[in-house]
Write a protein that holds these residues in place. Structure first.
Motif, mmCIF file in Angstrom:
data_model
loop_
_atom_site.group_PDB
_atom_site.id
_atom_site.type_symbol
_atom_site.label_atom_id
_atom_site.label_comp_id
_atom_site.label_asym_id
_atom_site.label_seq_id
_atom_site.Cartn_x
_atom_site.Cartn_y
_atom_site.Cartn_z
ATOM 1 N N ARG A 1 -7.592 -7.732 -0.605
ATOM 2 C CA ARG A 1 -8.539 -7.174 -1.575
ATOM 3 C C ARG A 1 -7.783 -6.454 -2.687
ATOM 4 O O ARG A 1 -6.618 -6.056 -2.505
ATOM 5 C CB ARG A 1 -9.475 -6.194 -0.875
ATOM 6 C CG ARG A 1 -8.767 -4.967 -0.296
ATOM 7 C CD ARG A 1 -9.723 -3.906 0.147
ATOM 8 N NE ARG A 1 -9.052 -2.802 0.831
ATOM 9 C CZ ARG A 1 -8.358 -1.845 0.224
ATOM 10 N NH1 ARG A 1 -8.216 -1.854 -1.103
ATOM 11 N NH2 ARG A 1 -7.781 -0.875 0.924
ATOM 12 N N GLY B 1 -9.970 -11.868 -1.026
ATOM 13 C CA GLY B 1 -10.190 -10.435 -0.845
ATOM 14 C C GLY B 1 -10.766 -10.048 0.494
ATOM 15 O O GLY B 1 -11.404 -9.000 0.623
ATOM 16 N N ASP C 1 -7.810 -5.947 4.105
ATOM 17 C CA ASP C 1 -7.174 -4.760 3.537
ATOM 18 C C ASP C 1 -5.666 -4.935 3.478
ATOM 19 O O ASP C 1 -4.995 -4.345 2.622
ATOM 20 C CB ASP C 1 -7.481 -3.527 4.397
ATOM 21 C CG ASP C 1 -8.981 -3.243 4.473
ATOM 22 O OD1 ASP C 1 -9.612 -3.170 3.407
ATOM 23 O OD2 ASP C 1 -9.493 -3.116 5.604
#
Length: 491
Positions: free
Chosen positions: A352, A324, A327
């Protein structure tokens, strides 16, 4: 008759230990990869190492009642150390030059392997690989003039020593024979040699050696391909704009933390607008397995004075980041070089929840196009022997979609983005596709060195003829291209 034992476990252990037994990587003298003093020092160390570790007990265990070849243990150490050092140079710097610290590191890896598995095992592995190289060439050509075999000119031109001892040992084992015809001597495989080659091929295939060999060749080709960007823009004239379209398609916006995979020398990062889309408030980590490409990307970065990008070495199948962390995870022109069963789950792990992964890549195309079929006929002929189409690394339609769904991603969206390809200049096209990006590398990899080089030269000559017969418009090829994005669900 001497038969190699099952070395499957030892081959896996060799790869796990970072041992590279690849004679085609160890061609040092012709390329000037070591200076004379370092080369001489390595030869001395190899001789001393073999003298200490190649004991009578090891000889009997490995060769049984066969006499020991005098120089092969020393040569084995020399070539293995050289192979490892060249491989490390490719990984660390993307260059061919080998220095003393790389030799030291290679010697340590060899010493550690021998301490854990014995020198005899190392020698068995070396003999397995080099005998495959020799026998595979004899199988391909049918027979090789004895002088050419001994000098390695047809199959191992990188060696700087005679293969006479290997020839005598192979003849003693019953795997080859020397025949005389019209006053000339030729080497050819015996029936026992063909059986030995088949066993060795099966063992190396099952252990993943050929897969590793192909991967090394691809990376070394990319590292040394200085003209990539210039020629790529000529062959794929629409891709600069298509990269910008891809950045828009995936939904990039300022401030994102982005992982770019297969960044090469930065055509998406810089010219494609990725850096501009993220802007200074964001951050890009751009990864590639070719250190040569990374060096060129960093040169661009310095000239542009962009400090929100970090370039690093890595492979898409396994990366040193926490789950994660990003983005968005994306790339262009890289996915078909990876193992999808590993790379897509890794991309999914790294993005993520709610983040996006994306790729733009070419798909397998119908190659039955008149100009292409005529130009690349030798590749079709190789494949016809297996009743298949030529092997390449391109992806079948729907494969990526299915892999994304299997990885648990949602909202999978795709856009057709064909890759318009100009077959304009025979030398540039063949060197770009065959020597550079390695299209059809799986088809060519089993060929002995001379056969591969002859085929490439034939493709260039055929290309010249095809360019005279077909108009530039007839020599435009449309690869199906897939731009695809998907989201990691929020749970």
């Amino acid at each position: 008759m001497f038969i190699f034992p099952d070395l499957s476990n030892e081959l896996h252990a060799m790869q796990d230990a970072g041992i590279v037994i690849s004679p085609w990587l160890a061609g040092l003298s012709s390329e000037g990869r070591l200076d004379a003093a370092l080369y001489s020092d390595m030869s001395t160390r190899a001789r001393e190492f073999a003298h200490v570790h190649w004991t009578e007990e090891e000889r009997v265990r490995v060769l049984h009642h066969f006499p020991s070849p005098d120089r092969i243990p020393q040569i084995a150490v020399h070539e293995i150390v050289a192979s490892i050092a060249v491989y490390l140079a490719h990984e660390r710097t993307g260059q061919l030059e080998v220095d003393e610290p790389l030799i030291e590191e290679a010697m340590k890896l060899v010493t550690q392997f021998v301490s854990e598995h014995s020198f005899g095992t190392l020698l068995q592995l070396y003999m397995l690989v080099t005998s495959w190289e020799n026998q595979n060439a004899l199988k391909h050509f049918g027979e090789i003039p004895e002088r050419n075999f001994v000098l390695g000119g047809w199959h191992r031109p990188w060696v700087d020593y005679s293969l006479g001892e290997e020839l005598m040992f192979a003849a003693l084992l019953g795997n080859v024979e020397v025949i005389e015809r019209d006053g000339h001597r030729f080497v050819r495989l015996t029936e026992e040699g063909e059986q030995a080659l088949e066993r060795a091929s099966e063992m190396l295939e099952q252990a993943g050696y050929f897969k590793q060999r192909l991967q090394f060749l691809r990376i070394s080709q990319f590292n040394l391909y200085d003209a990539y960007e210039q020629v790529a823009d000529e062959i794929w004239p629409d891709t600069p704009q298509q990269r910008k379209d891809f950045v828009q398609f995936v939904g990039m916006h300022p401030g994102m933390r982005v992982l770019e995979l297969g960044c090469a020398n930065g055509p998406l990062t810089f010219e494609g607008g990725l850096a501009n889309a993220v802007q200074p408030g964001g951050h890009i980590i751009a990864v590639d397995p070719s250190t040569g490409m990374l060096a060129r990307a960093r040169t661009k970065q310095r000239s542009l004075q962009i400090d929100w990008i970090e370039f690093m070495y890595g492979r898409a199948e396994s990366l040193p980041f926490d789950a994660g962390s990003f983005d968005m995870v994306l790339g262009t022109g890289f996915l078909h070089f990876t193992d999808l069963k590993l790379s897509i789950p890794e991309m999914t792990r790294l993005v993520r929840p709610g983040g996006v992964i994306g790729s733009w890549h070419p798909l397998k195309a119908d190659l039955n196009v008149p100009f292409f079929r005529e130009w690349f006929a030798p590749l079709f002929e190789l494949a016809a022997k297996r009743a298949e189409r030529p092997r390449d690394f391109l992806i079948e339609p729907n494969t990526v979609n299915e892999a994304l769904v299997m990885a648990g991603l949602i909202r999978v969206e795709e856009r057709s983005m064909p890759v318009i390809t100009m077959f304009h200049d025979p030398v540039k096209v063949v060197n770009h596709f065959i020597r550079g990006v390695g299209w059809f590398s799986e088809e060519l990899a089993p060929l002995p060195w001379k056969a591969r080089e002859d085929l490439i030269e034939d493709l260039i000559e055929r290309g010249k003829y095809v360019c005279e017969r077909f108009t530039p418009e007839e020599r435009v090829f449309r690869f199906p291209g897939q731009a695809i994005r998907a989201k990691r669900p929020i749970r």
